[in-house]
Design a protein around this motif. Structure first.
Motif, PDB file in Angstrom:
ATOM      1  N   ALA A  96       6.293  34.916  47.975  1.00 32.10           N
ATOM      2  CA  ALA A  96       4.881  35.112  47.648  1.00 32.10           C
ATOM      3  C   ALA A  96       4.817  36.092  46.482  1.00 32.10           C
ATOM      4  O   ALA A  96       5.580  37.053  46.423  1.00 32.10           O
ATOM      5  CB  ALA A  96       4.131  35.658  48.858  1.00 32.10           C
ATOM      6  N   ARG A  97       3.907  35.863  45.541  1.00 33.07           N
ATOM      7  CA  ARG A  97       3.833  36.762  44.393  1.00 33.07           C
ATOM      8  C   ARG A  97       2.454  36.675  43.739  1.00 33.07           C
ATOM      9  O   ARG A  97       1.802  35.625  43.768  1.00 33.07           O
ATOM     10  CB  ARG A  97       4.898  36.456  43.351  1.00 33.07           C
ATOM     11  N   VAL A  98       2.018  37.807  43.187  1.00 34.14           N
ATOM     12  CA  VAL A  98       0.786  37.860  42.403  1.00 34.14           C
ATOM     13  C   VAL A  98       1.167  37.635  40.947  1.00 34.14           C
ATOM     14  O   VAL A  98       2.125  38.222  40.455  1.00 34.14           O
ATOM     15  CB  VAL A  98       0.074  39.219  42.577  1.00 34.14           C
ATOM     16  N   ILE A  99       0.424  36.782  40.277  1.00 37.00           N
ATOM     17  CA  ILE A  99       0.771  36.425  38.901  1.00 37.00           C
ATOM     18  C   ILE A  99      -0.380  36.715  37.956  1.00 37.00           C
ATOM     19  O   ILE A  99      -1.550  36.679  38.333  1.00 37.00           O
ATOM     20  CB  ILE A  99       1.192  34.944  38.782  1.00 37.00           C
ATOM     21  N   GLU A 100      -0.012  37.036  36.720  1.00 42.55           N
ATOM     22  CA  GLU A 100      -1.003  37.201  35.668  1.00 42.55           C
ATOM     23  C   GLU A 100      -1.639  35.850  35.375  1.00 42.55           C
ATOM     24  O   GLU A 100      -1.026  34.795  35.604  1.00 42.55           O
ATOM     25  CB  GLU A 100      -0.342  37.740  34.396  1.00 42.55           C
ATOM     26  N   VAL A 101      -2.843  35.867  34.857  1.00 44.87           N
ATOM     27  CA  VAL A 101      -3.551  34.623  34.571  1.00 44.87           C
ATOM     28  C   VAL A 101      -4.054  34.651  33.133  1.00 44.87           C
ATOM     29  O   VAL A 101      -4.860  35.510  32.759  1.00 44.87           O
ATOM     30  CB  VAL A 101      -4.738  34.423  35.542  1.00 44.87           C
ATOM     31  N   SER A 102      -3.578  33.727  32.335  1.00 45.75           N
ATOM     32  CA  SER A 102      -4.032  33.626  30.949  1.00 45.75           C
ATOM     33  C   SER A 102      -5.415  32.963  30.914  1.00 45.75           C
ATOM     34  O   SER A 102      -5.874  32.370  31.899  1.00 45.75           O
ATOM     35  CB  SER A 102      -3.042  32.792  30.133  1.00 45.75           C
ATOM     36  N   ASP A 103      -6.064  33.054  29.763  1.00 41.32           N
ATOM     37  CA  ASP A 103      -7.362  32.400  29.611  1.00 41.32           C
ATOM     38  C   ASP A 103      -7.245  30.895  29.839  1.00 41.32           C
ATOM     39  O   ASP A 103      -8.134  30.269  30.430  1.00 41.32           O
ATOM     40  CB  ASP A 103      -7.922  32.662  28.212  1.00 41.32           C
ATOM     41  N   LEU A 104      -6.128  30.318  29.384  1.00 46.35           N
ATOM     42  CA  LEU A 104      -5.941  28.885  29.555  1.00 46.35           C
ATOM     43  C   LEU A 104      -5.794  28.523  31.031  1.00 46.35           C
ATOM     44  O   LEU A 104      -6.434  27.588  31.520  1.00 46.35           O
ATOM     45  CB  LEU A 104      -4.715  28.417  28.774  1.00 46.35           C
ATOM     46  N   VAL A 105      -4.952  29.260  31.752  1.00 45.06           N
ATOM     47  CA  VAL A 105      -4.760  28.974  33.173  1.00 45.06           C
ATOM     48  C   VAL A 105      -6.069  29.140  33.938  1.00 45.06           C
ATOM     49  O   VAL A 105      -6.413  28.334  34.803  1.00 45.06           O
ATOM     50  CB  VAL A 105      -3.662  29.880  33.768  1.00 45.06           C
ATOM     51  N   ARG A 106      -6.822  30.178  33.609  1.00 45.95           N
ATOM     52  CA  ARG A 106      -8.104  30.390  34.284  1.00 45.95           C
ATOM     53  C   ARG A 106      -9.039  29.201  34.080  1.00 45.95           C
ATOM     54  O   ARG A 106      -9.648  28.694  35.030  1.00 45.95           O
ATOM     55  CB  ARG A 106      -8.754  31.674  33.763  1.00 45.95           C
ATOM     56  N   ALA A 107      -9.122  28.708  32.854  1.00 45.64           N
ATOM     57  CA  ALA A 107      -9.987  27.559  32.575  1.00 45.64           C
ATOM     58  C   ALA A 107      -9.506  26.309  33.314  1.00 45.64           C
ATOM     59  O   ALA A 107     -10.315  25.529  33.839  1.00 45.64           O
ATOM     60  CB  ALA A 107     -10.037  27.298  31.069  1.00 45.64           C
ATOM     61  N   LEU A 108      -8.194  26.120  33.384  1.00 40.44           N
ATOM     62  CA  LEU A 108      -7.645  24.951  34.083  1.00 40.44           C
ATOM     63  C   LEU A 108      -7.892  25.044  35.586  1.00 40.44           C
ATOM     64  O   LEU A 108      -8.184  24.036  36.239  1.00 40.44           O
ATOM     65  CB  LEU A 108      -6.147  24.829  33.794  1.00 40.44           C
ATOM     66  N   VAL A 109      -7.773  26.261  36.150  1.00 43.82           N
ATOM     67  CA  VAL A 109      -8.055  26.445  37.578  1.00 43.82           C
ATOM     68  C   VAL A 109      -9.501  26.083  37.873  1.00 43.82           C
ATOM     69  O   VAL A 109      -9.796  25.413  38.874  1.00 43.82           O
ATOM     70  CB  VAL A 109      -7.750  27.892  38.008  1.00 43.82           C
ATOM     71  N   PHE A 110     -10.429  26.508  37.001  1.00 42.56           N
ATOM     72  CA  PHE A 110     -11.836  26.165  37.195  1.00 42.56           C
ATOM     73  C   PHE A 110     -12.026  24.652  37.238  1.00 42.56           C
ATOM     74  O   PHE A 110     -12.756  24.118  38.071  1.00 42.56           O
ATOM     75  CB  PHE A 110     -12.693  26.736  36.052  1.00 42.56           C
ATOM     76  N   GLU A 111     -11.358  23.962  36.327  1.00 46.44           N
ATOM     77  CA  GLU A 111     -11.503  22.506  36.263  1.00 46.44           C
ATOM     78  C   GLU A 111     -10.946  21.837  37.516  1.00 46.44           C
ATOM     79  O   GLU A 111     -11.614  21.025  38.165  1.00 46.44           O
ATOM     80  CB  GLU A 111     -10.792  21.966  35.018  1.00 46.44           C
ATOM     81  N   VAL A 112      -9.707  22.174  37.869  1.00 43.06           N
ATOM     82  CA  VAL A 112      -9.080  21.536  39.028  1.00 43.06           C
ATOM     83  C   VAL A 112      -9.840  21.856  40.308  1.00 43.06           C
ATOM     84  O   VAL A 112      -9.939  21.021  41.221  1.00 43.06           O
ATOM     85  CB  VAL A 112      -7.609  21.975  39.150  1.00 43.06           C
ATOM     86  N   GLY A 113     -10.421  23.040  40.385  1.00 38.08           N
ATOM     87  CA  GLY A 113     -11.171  23.430  41.570  1.00 38.08           C
ATOM     88  C   GLY A 113     -12.411  22.605  41.812  1.00 38.08           C
ATOM     89  O   GLY A 113     -12.989  22.673  42.910  1.00 38.08           O
ATOM     90  N   HIS A 114     -12.821  21.815  40.833  1.00 32.91           N
ATOM     91  CA  HIS A 114     -14.001  20.958  40.998  1.00 32.91           C
ATOM     92  C   HIS A 114     -13.666  19.466  40.922  1.00 32.91           C
ATOM     93  O   HIS A 114     -14.560  18.633  40.865  1.00 32.91           O
ATOM     94  CB  HIS A 114     -15.044  21.305  39.931  1.00 32.91           C
ATOM     95  N   PHE A 115     -12.375  19.134  40.947  1.00 30.77           N
ATOM     96  CA  PHE A 115     -11.995  17.717  40.904  1.00 30.77           C
ATOM     97  C   PHE A 115     -12.410  17.001  42.192  1.00 30.77           C
ATOM     98  O   PHE A 115     -12.394  17.585  43.283  1.00 30.77           O
ATOM     99  CB  PHE A 115     -10.474  17.572  40.756  1.00 30.77           C
ATOM    100  N   HIS A 116     -12.717  15.734  42.042  1.00 28.83           N
ATOM    101  CA  HIS A 116     -12.928  14.866  43.210  1.00 28.83           C
ATOM    102  C   HIS A 116     -11.578  14.661  43.900  1.00 28.83           C
ATOM    103  O   HIS A 116     -10.543  14.560  43.230  1.00 28.83           O
ATOM    104  CB  HIS A 116     -13.501  13.524  42.759  1.00 28.83           C
ATOM    105  N   PRO A 117     -11.546  14.606  45.247  1.00 27.06           N
ATOM    106  CA  PRO A 117     -10.266  14.435  45.953  1.00 27.06           C
ATOM    107  C   PRO A 117      -9.449  13.229  45.510  1.00 27.06           C
ATOM    108  O   PRO A 117      -8.229  13.233  45.626  1.00 27.06           O
ATOM    109  CB  PRO A 117     -10.690  14.302  47.421  1.00 27.06           C
ATOM    110  N   ALA A 118     -10.118  12.201  44.976  1.00 29.02           N
ATOM    111  CA  ALA A 118      -9.397  11.003  44.544  1.00 29.02           C
ATOM    112  C   ALA A 118      -9.374  10.909  43.013  1.00 29.02           C
ATOM    113  O   ALA A 118      -9.542   9.837  42.437  1.00 29.02           O
ATOM    114  CB  ALA A 118     -10.031   9.756  45.142  1.00 29.02           C
ATOM    115  N   TYR A 119      -9.138  12.046  42.354  1.00 29.95           N
ATOM    116  CA  TYR A 119      -9.170  12.036  40.901  1.00 29.95           C
ATOM    117  C   TYR A 119      -8.071  11.136  40.329  1.00 29.95           C
ATOM    118  O   TYR A 119      -7.063  10.865  40.968  1.00 29.95           O
ATOM    119  CB  TYR A 119      -9.074  13.451  40.340  1.00 29.95           C
TER     120      TYR A 119
END
Length: 258
Positions: A96-119
Motif C-alpha cells: 500500500a502506498r500514497v502517491i503524488e498526483v500530476s495534473d494529468l492523472v487528476r484529470a484522468l481520474v475525474f474522467e474514469v470516475g464518471h464512466f458508464h460501467p459498460a464503457y
C-alpha cells in the motif's frame, strides 16, 4: 455513500465512481478482490492497512493492493474518487502506498470516475483508462504512512498519542505507560516502528493538523491544539515535511467536488 459491491467491477480493467463521505465516517476492516486507487479531492482520510496508518490529504492518492485488509476514517467531510483496478495490472501488488498526483492523472481520474460501467474499451473511454494506468506507474510515492507496532504495550502508547497528539508526557512517562524501562521502551519502539518516539509523535501531530487546517482553523490555533509550543515551530516542521508552509497548503486551489 456508495459501495463497491453495488458496481459490476469485473466488467472492465478499471472501474470507479465519485463519492462524498460525512465527518466521522468509519469503514471497518475489509478488503476487495481488486486493487483500489482512491483520490482525495477535498478533506482528509485516514487509512489503516498493513500495520501502518496512512494519511491521505487532498490532491493525493492511495493505492491499496487487492485483498489487503484496510479500514477508513474521515474526521471531517471528504470528497473522493475511488477506482477499482484489475490486480493483474498492479506493478507492486504487496505494497500500500500514497502517491503524488500530476495534473494529468487528476484529470484522468475525474474522467474514469464518471464512466458508464459498460464503457467502450476500444473507444475514447478505453484509451483514457489505459493512459491513466500508464501514468499512475510513473507517479512518485510520498511518505505518508505511520508504522504501527505489534507489541500491545507499545500500541497502548501509540493509540494514546493518536487520541491526543498534544499530550506532553515525557519519555519516562510513556515508558511507564507501556510498563517498560526507559531503555527497553526506546529500543522496542524503534525496532517495531523504525523511528524514535519523538519522530513518530511529530508525524502524528502533522496528521492531526491537516484536517484542522482544511477546516479553516488559524495556523496558530492548530499549532497549539496538536502540541507545538509555538506557531513558528509548527510552521517550520510543516514546511520541511510537506514542502510548503501551512498558509500555502490552505491556499492551494481546490478540485471540483466529487
Amino acid at each position: 455513500m456508495k459501495h463497491s459491491a453495488d458496481y459490476p467491477l469485473a466488467t472492465r480493467p478499471i472501474m470507479g465512481f465519485a463519492d462524498a463521505y460525512p465527518a466521522g465516517m468509519r469503514d471497518p476492516p475489509h478488503s476487495h478482490p481488486r486493487s483500489q486507487l482512491t483520490y482525495c479531492s477535498a478533506g482528509v482520510m485516514m487509512i489503516g492497512a498493513a500495520e501502518a496508518v496512512f494519511m491521505l490529504p487532498p490532491r493525493r492518492s492511495i493505492w491499496i493492493p487487492a485483498h489487503l485488509v484496510h479500514e477508513v476514517q474521515c474526521r471531517g467531510p471528504v470528497s473522493a474518487y475511488t477506482l477499482y483496478i484489475d490486480p493483474a495490472l498492479d506493478p507492486n501488488p504487496q505494497t500500500a502506498r500514497v502517491i503524488e498526483v500530476s495534473d494529468l492523472v487528476r484529470a484522468l481520474v475525474f474522467e474514469v470516475g464518471h464512466f458508464h460501467p459498460a464503457y467502450d474499451m476500444e473507444g475514447r473511454e478505453g484509451t483514457i483508462a489505459s493512459l491513466l494506468l500508464s501514468e499512475i506507474r510513473r507517479m512518485a510515492v510520498t511518505p505518508s504512512d505511520l508504522p504501527m507496532p505489534r507489541d500491545p504495550r507499545l500500541l497502548r502508547v501509540c493509540h494514546a498519542l493518536m487520541d491526543d497528539p498534544a499530550d506532553q508526557r515525557d519519555l519516562d512517562e510513556w515508558a511507564s505507560l507501556a510498563a517498560m524501562g526507559r531503555r527497553t521502551f526506546t529500543r522496542a519502539f524503534r525496532r517495531e516502528t523504525g523511528a524514535g518516539l519523538a519522530t513518530w509523535r511529530q508525524q502524528v501531530r502533522l496528521m492531526a493538523a491537516i484536517p484542522l487546517i482544511e477546516a479553516g482553523k488559524p495556523v496558530a490555533i492548530v499549532a497549539y491544539e496538536v502540541g507545538y509550543e509555538s506557531p513558528s515551530a509548527f510552521t517550520a516542521t510543516f514546511h520541511r515535511v510537506f514542502g510548503m508552509p501551512p498558509s500555502a497548503f490552505i491556499n492551494q486551489p481546490h478540485d471540483r467536488q466529487a
